[in-house]
Design an enzyme around this catalytic site. Structure first.
Site, PDB file in Angstrom:
ATOM      1  N   ALA A   9      46.005 -13.394  16.186  1.00  0.00           N
ATOM      2  CA  ALA A   9      46.247 -13.035  17.502  1.00  0.00           C
ATOM      3  C   ALA A   9      45.430 -13.825  18.501  1.00  0.00           C
ATOM      4  O   ALA A   9      44.683 -12.578  19.166  1.00  0.00           O
ATOM      5  CB  ALA A   9      45.761 -11.897  16.630  1.00  0.00           C
ATOM      6  N   ARG A  15      54.384 -11.720  27.812  1.00  0.00           N
ATOM      7  CA  ARG A  15      56.386 -10.433  28.517  1.00  0.00           C
ATOM      8  C   ARG A  15      55.957  -8.864  28.661  1.00  0.00           C
ATOM      9  O   ARG A  15      56.216  -7.687  28.977  1.00  0.00           O
ATOM     10  CB  ARG A  15      57.446 -11.004  27.931  1.00  0.00           C
ATOM     11  CG  ARG A  15      57.523 -11.797  28.142  1.00  0.00           C
ATOM     12  CD  ARG A  15      59.180 -11.897  27.277  1.00  0.00           C
ATOM     13  NE  ARG A  15      58.742 -12.633  26.353  1.00  0.00           N
ATOM     14  CZ  ARG A  15      59.906 -13.015  25.248  1.00  0.00           C
ATOM     15  NH1 ARG A  15      61.131 -12.910  24.909  1.00  0.00           N
ATOM     16  NH2 ARG A  15      59.061 -13.851  23.952  1.00  0.00           N
ATOM     17  N   ASN A 376      33.562  39.676  18.077  1.00  0.00           N
ATOM     18  CA  ASN A 376      35.064  40.326  18.670  1.00  0.00           C
ATOM     19  C   ASN A 376      34.715  39.876  19.925  1.00  0.00           C
ATOM     20  O   ASN A 376      33.653  39.965  20.776  1.00  0.00           O
ATOM     21  CB  ASN A 376      35.552  41.623  18.394  1.00  0.00           C
ATOM     22  CG  ASN A 376      36.467  41.252  19.533  1.00  0.00           C
ATOM     23  OD1 ASN A 376      37.445  41.280  19.381  1.00  0.00           O
ATOM     24  ND2 ASN A 376      36.734  42.217  20.981  1.00  0.00           N
ATOM     25  N   ARG A 439      24.219  44.904  34.472  1.00  0.00           N
ATOM     26  CA  ARG A 439      24.942  45.366  35.335  1.00  0.00           C
ATOM     27  C   ARG A 439      24.394  46.305  36.973  1.00  0.00           C
ATOM     28  O   ARG A 439      23.568  47.218  36.962  1.00  0.00           O
ATOM     29  CB  ARG A 439      25.621  44.947  34.891  1.00  0.00           C
ATOM     30  CG  ARG A 439      26.543  46.852  34.758  1.00  0.00           C
ATOM     31  CD  ARG A 439      27.805  46.719  33.847  1.00  0.00           C
ATOM     32  NE  ARG A 439      28.279  48.304  33.580  1.00  0.00           N
ATOM     33  CZ  ARG A 439      28.530  48.466  32.361  1.00  0.00           C
ATOM     34  NH1 ARG A 439      29.660  47.681  31.884  1.00  0.00           N
ATOM     35  NH2 ARG A 439      29.170  50.158  31.974  1.00  0.00           N
TER      36      ARG A 439
END
Length: 456
Positions: A9, A15, A376, A439
């Site tokens: 290796a 190429r 949820n 809020r």
């Protein structure tokens, strides 16, 4: 018997036209050299040694988890020279050594074992893995004598006109008696057109000394080396088709295997259906009865039974039984989604645990959170986990209802059976059974539109 393997290796791979060492280019999600290493490990090798040179540190880093040793080939002077550089690894060993190349990832466990058994049973000193091909251009030729015994191997550039007609080629993969190999490496010469030391010349040296040489031919696909991007794509296609057929034979439906990308280490159980465009990578496990609609990416994740996934990304996470994910969900690493849950469109989960039966249907971000069961989340919820300096945790109990466009500012705890009013920004603990509202009070200014002259 002692068995070891040497993998070559060290080459640059000009190429490939890449800064990355050739053997580190991936095929079906895994580096070519690691394909070869893993195949050899499955063949009960006592030791594996990797000969490295070009990009040595990168190659080491990519292979270090495989528990192998290394030899260094500083100059690439041929395959014979590569083995000379591994003499220290071979020293004082008895038994056999197999030699493979790090750029031929299609070699199989069956073929490696076949080579070894053929070598042992034939009592050969060297055995060559060969193939019969229609076009032998560029390959070394196996030259046999009148009795069809192996005489020598001749590199393509050194072939005579007669030798060029031979269709049996050398794969560059061998099995040697270790002692015979070591004793004859020093006799190699670089007196050839390339000025290199050819490992193939060892065959002729051994033959001239009366050693028994074997050759066994295999499917030419298995010995295909990669020297260009085109060859890389061809090898990828071959392996991808093989992987898909394996899964289909095991009871998986793949609608269009030419447009489905499954990594070699992926495990998929029966009655799962996979539509085109899915990319499944790493050590992903997909269990029975799952439905993967088109165009999802799943990496290093566990998908339990009967999960439905649509057009989503799941990375390093765990999805529970009967859960649905997507479309367009993003589940980031270290997330755990429970059973019978719902992670819907444009939902992002990051490093969070989501309980069973919890629904997160759309346009929501949850990060660094523990969420209980039966919760949820309304559309547009954000778990605000980052304060500009550090990530903080959010804990949400069971059966919490989070209204639309709520911000939960971590660190915070939302206890079980709570309600968060839509549009609230929650910064303090919400006790069990409470409704949290944060809020501004609504004000209606009568007649404001007429006074401002805005009525249309």
């Amino acid at each position: 018997m002692y068995k070891c393997a040497l993998i070559l290796a060290a080459g640059k791979g000009k190429r490939m036209k890449s800064r990355l060492p050739k053997v580190l280019h991936k095929v079906c999600g895994k580096e070519m050299v690691n394909h070869v290493i893993d195949t050899l490990k499955s063949c009960d090798m006592n030791e594996i040694n990797l000969v490295i040179g070009n990009g040595a540190e990168e190659v080491k880093k990519a292979t270090e988890s495989r528990n192998i040793s290394y030899s260094i080939q500083k100059e690439q002077l041929g395959t014979g020279h590569a083995l000379m550089c591994a003499k220290q690894f071979l020293q004082d060993k008895n038994g056999l050594i197999t030699v493979f190349t790090g750029d031929a990832p299609l070699i199989t466990e069956e073929t490696v074992k076949k080579l070894i058994n053929f070598h042992i049973n034939g009592q050969y000193k060297a055995t060559i893995l060969t193939a019969i091909v229609k076009d032998a251009t560029g390959y070394g030729r196996i030259i046999r004598d009148k009795l069809s015994e192996v005489e020598k191997i001749v590199e393509h550039k050194d072939c005579t006109e007669e030798e060029l007609t031979v269709k049996e080629i050398n794969s560059g993969m061998y099995c040697f008696d270790i002692k015979e190999l070591i004793d004859n490496l020093d006799e190699l010469s670089n007196n050839n057109s390339q000025g290199e030391y050819y490992l193939t010349d060892v065959i002729e040296i051994l033959k001239n000394k009366g050693c028994k040489i074997g050759a066994i031919d295999v499917d030419s696909n298995e010995i295909r080396g990669v020297n260009s991007r085109i060859q890389l794509a061809e090898v990828e296609e071959t392996l991808r088709q093989k992987i898909s057929k394996k899964h289909m034979n095991n009871g998986v439906t793949i609608i269009d295997f030419k447009n489905t990308y499954i990594g070699i280490d992926v495990k998929i159980e029966r009655d799962t259906i996979i539509y085109p465009g899915n990319v499944i990578e790493g050590k992903t496990i997909i269990k029975e009865g799952c439905m993967l609609y088109p165009n999802s990416r799943i990496k290093d994740s566990i998908i339990e039974n009967n999960v439905t996934i649509q057009n989503s990304v799941i990375l390093e996470s765990h999805i529970g039984n009967n859960t649905t994910v997507g479309p367009f969900a993003y589940i980031r690493p270290q997330s755990e989604i429970g059973n019978d849950a719902r992670v819907g469109d444009f939902v992002e989960i990051k490093k969070s645990k989501i309980g069973n039966n919890t629904k997160i249907s759309h346009l929501t971000y949850i990060g660094d959170a523990e969420v209980g069961s039966g919760c949820n989340f309304g559309c547009g919820t954000v778990v605000v986990n980052y304060d500009g300096k550090s990530k903080n945790k959010t804990i949400i109990g069971d059966n919490a209802f989070i209204g639309c466009n709520a911000n939960l500012v971590a660190p915070i705890e939302i206890e079980s059976n709570t309600y968060i009013a839509a549009g609230s920004t929650i910064t303090k603990k919400v006790p069990s059974g409470a409704l949290a509202v944060s809020r501004a009070k609504q004000m209606n200014k009568e007649g404001w539109v007429d006074r401002k002259g805005l009525k249309k």
